[in-house]
Design an enzyme around this catalytic site. Structure first.
Site, mmCIF file in Angstrom:
data_model
loop_
_atom_site.group_PDB
_atom_site.id
_atom_site.type_symbol
_atom_site.label_atom_id
_atom_site.label_comp_id
_atom_site.label_asym_id
_atom_site.label_seq_id
_atom_site.Cartn_x
_atom_site.Cartn_y
_atom_site.Cartn_z
ATOM 1 N N PHE A 139 0.784 -1.259 -0.079
ATOM 2 C CA PHE A 139 0.048 -0.117 -0.056
ATOM 3 C C PHE A 139 0.883 1.270 0.077
ATOM 4 O O PHE A 139 1.713 1.409 1.132
ATOM 5 C CB PHE A 139 -1.015 0.185 1.452
ATOM 6 N N ASP A 224 9.273 2.836 1.798
ATOM 7 C CA ASP A 224 8.125 3.711 2.331
ATOM 8 C C ASP A 224 7.858 3.317 3.795
ATOM 9 O O ASP A 224 7.425 2.479 4.166
ATOM 10 C CB ASP A 224 6.818 3.209 1.439
ATOM 11 N N LYS A 253 2.579 9.846 8.207
ATOM 12 C CA LYS A 253 1.819 9.544 9.226
ATOM 13 C C LYS A 253 2.108 9.864 10.440
ATOM 14 O O LYS A 253 1.614 10.888 11.082
ATOM 15 C CB LYS A 253 1.381 8.051 9.262
HETATM 16 C C1 LIG Z 1 -0.780 5.432 4.746
HETATM 17 C C2 LIG Z 1 0.024 4.851 4.058
HETATM 18 C C3 LIG Z 1 0.302 5.800 2.669
HETATM 19 C C4 LIG Z 1 -0.615 6.960 2.133
HETATM 20 O O1 LIG Z 1 -0.389 8.038 3.096
HETATM 21 P P1 LIG Z 1 -1.681 9.287 2.952
HETATM 22 O O2 LIG Z 1 -1.242 10.083 3.975
HETATM 23 O O3 LIG Z 1 -2.941 8.595 3.208
HETATM 24 O O4 LIG Z 1 -1.621 9.584 1.559
HETATM 25 C C5 LIG Z 1 1.443 5.468 1.869
HETATM 26 N N1 LIG Z 1 2.332 4.490 2.238
HETATM 27 C C6 LIG Z 1 2.211 3.719 3.490
HETATM 28 C C7 LIG Z 1 3.232 2.711 3.685
HETATM 29 C C8 LIG Z 1 1.077 3.991 4.139
HETATM 30 O O5 LIG Z 1 0.709 3.197 5.204
#
Ligand SMILES: *Cc1c(COP(=O)(O)O)cnc(C)c1O
Length: 404
Positions: A139, A224, A253
């Site tokens: 994700f 990420d 986050k």
């Molecule tokens: C939540 C998340 C995203 C997306 O972040 P947003 O602030 O919702 O755009 C991207 N990568 C990872 C690993 C995430 O957990």
């Protein structure tokens, strides 16, 4: 006296009439919080073990975050990127130092995880190659570039065609990764722990192979850490536990403790020079308010020893949940305070609903996995409240309905 839940029902009805229906109906209408506790508009109290999905690192209403944001709001909220500000420079320097990034490394600030991934995609494009490898289950966000890297077909397919060149390889399969990286590969993009796929931790050896093969092929390793970064797994960044140095890391986050902020950290001068003047930007990114929030979060994690606490509290949770010996619990996955309790059957949605009725906020990250990503300030006593309630929740979730 208002009827129980009367306020919630009224607000949810107004929500339905005014908000785009992409999230379905929200579960609660929350009003205020304190630490790991939140209250709804009907005065019900809940232990927040979701933490805004790994966002509220300091919990709710933390005095350090409230003070930093209040003070900065009284000075400057926004100045545009024609100008900079003290919090912006300080936060960039702090992130580079915490990441032990070499001389010549750099930070780009944006406002969300998906935006950080978008910046990473543009960085990768500047290698002159167009292939990107991501993992099955990955994700990376919902904007159309990041969405191409996100694996879940239900999220992706309604919006195809997305950017070309993205291939998904089986998560954790080092041989598959080795075979897939070629001279066409601009970047391999991986989450050190796949959050949305059910809190699936990458083996350090797997991430090391990713580092080796990308280096050998002249491709970037982009990690990420939008969910795993900023102390969530018990170190500042999860890559530090795997013993690899990536070419770039995305953050978001937890970084602002709930104030929107994202970041792309580029490692070393060669990678950092891939994006030059005019090649990327953001109106709001790096504004002094968000950066002051980020600094307050980093300072507080340091001052309150929350890295060590995240490690110990996560291990405590794992030990206690496994110690229940409940037949429905098959394991506890993850690291630090990013955890999933895995179940024998697809009962996670039922457990989550029952938990909410019992005053606990957790999330069904998969049909058979309950995720906990509580504030890093959660106490072991608070975690114990949930663990003590868990057998009853599991029993109720797995008891067949009385057919009579
Ligand atoms: C939540 C998340 C995203 C997306 O972040 P947003 O602030 O919702 O755009 C991207 N990568 C990872 C690993 C995430 O957990």
């Amino acid at each position: 006296m208002t009827e129980p839940l009367q306020a919630s029902a009224a607000w949810l009805e107004r929500y339905d009439r005014s908000l785009l229906g992409v999230f379905g109906r929200p579960q609660l209408v929350l009003e205020h919080g304190n630490g790991a506790w939140v209250w709804d508009v009907d005065g019900r109290r809940f232990l927040d073990l979701v933490g805004g999905i790994a966002v509220n690192a300091l919990g709710h209403n933390h005095p350090a975050l409230v003070a930093a944001v209040s003070k900065q709001a009284g000075q400057l909220v926004h100045v545009s990127n024609f100008f900079t500000s003290v919090p912006q420079v300080e936060l960039a320097e702090r992130l580079l130092s915490l990441a032990a990034a070499p001389e010549g490394s750099a930070v780009f600030f944006c406002n969300s995880g998906a935006e950080a991934v978008e910046a990473g995609i543009k960085l990768a494009r500047r290698t002159g190659r167009t292939g990107i490898l991501a993992a099955e289950g990955a994700f990376h966000g919902r904007t159309t570039g990041a969405l191409a890297l996100t694996h879940k077909p239900a999220y992706r397919e309604p919006f195809e065609p997305l950017i070309p060149g993205v291939t998904h390889v089986p998560w954790g399969d080092a041989d598959a990764l080795r075979a897939a990286v070629t001279e066409e590969t601009s970047a391999v993009v991986l989450e050190p722990v796949q959050g949305e796929a059910g809190v699936r931790r990458g083996d350090p050896a797997y991430l090391q192979v990713a580092r080796e093969v990308t280096a050998a092929a002249g491709a970037l390793l982009l990690l990420d850490e939008v969910q795993t970064g900023v102390g969530r797994t018990g170190s500042w960044f999860a890559f530090q536990q795997a013993g690899v140095v990536p070419d770039a890391v995305t953050l978001a986050k937890g970084l602002g403790g709930g104030v929107p902020i994202g970041a792309l950290v580029t490692f070393g001068p060669q990678v950092s020079r891939l994006l030059g003047p005019g090649q990327h930007g953001s109106t709001f990114g790096g504004n002094p308010l968000a950066c002051a929030a980020g600094l307050a979060v980093l300072d507080t994690i340091d001052a309150e020893g929350l890295l060590e606490h995240a490690r110990q509290a996560g291990e405590h949770l794992e030990r206690r949940v496994l110690g229940l010996g409940h037949p429905e619990v098959t394991g506890v996955r993850g690291a630090g305070l990013l955890r999933a309790i895995t179940l024998a059957g697809d009962h996670a949605p039922a457990v989550v609903a029952l938990a909410r009725d019992a005053g606990f906020l957790v999330n069904a990250v998969a049909p058979d996995a309950v995720r906990l990503a509580p504030p890093l300030v959660v106490t072991t006593e608070q975690l114990d409240l949930f663990v003590d309630a868990l057998p009853g929740l599991l029993d109720a979730a797995t008891t067949p309905e009385d057919p009579s």
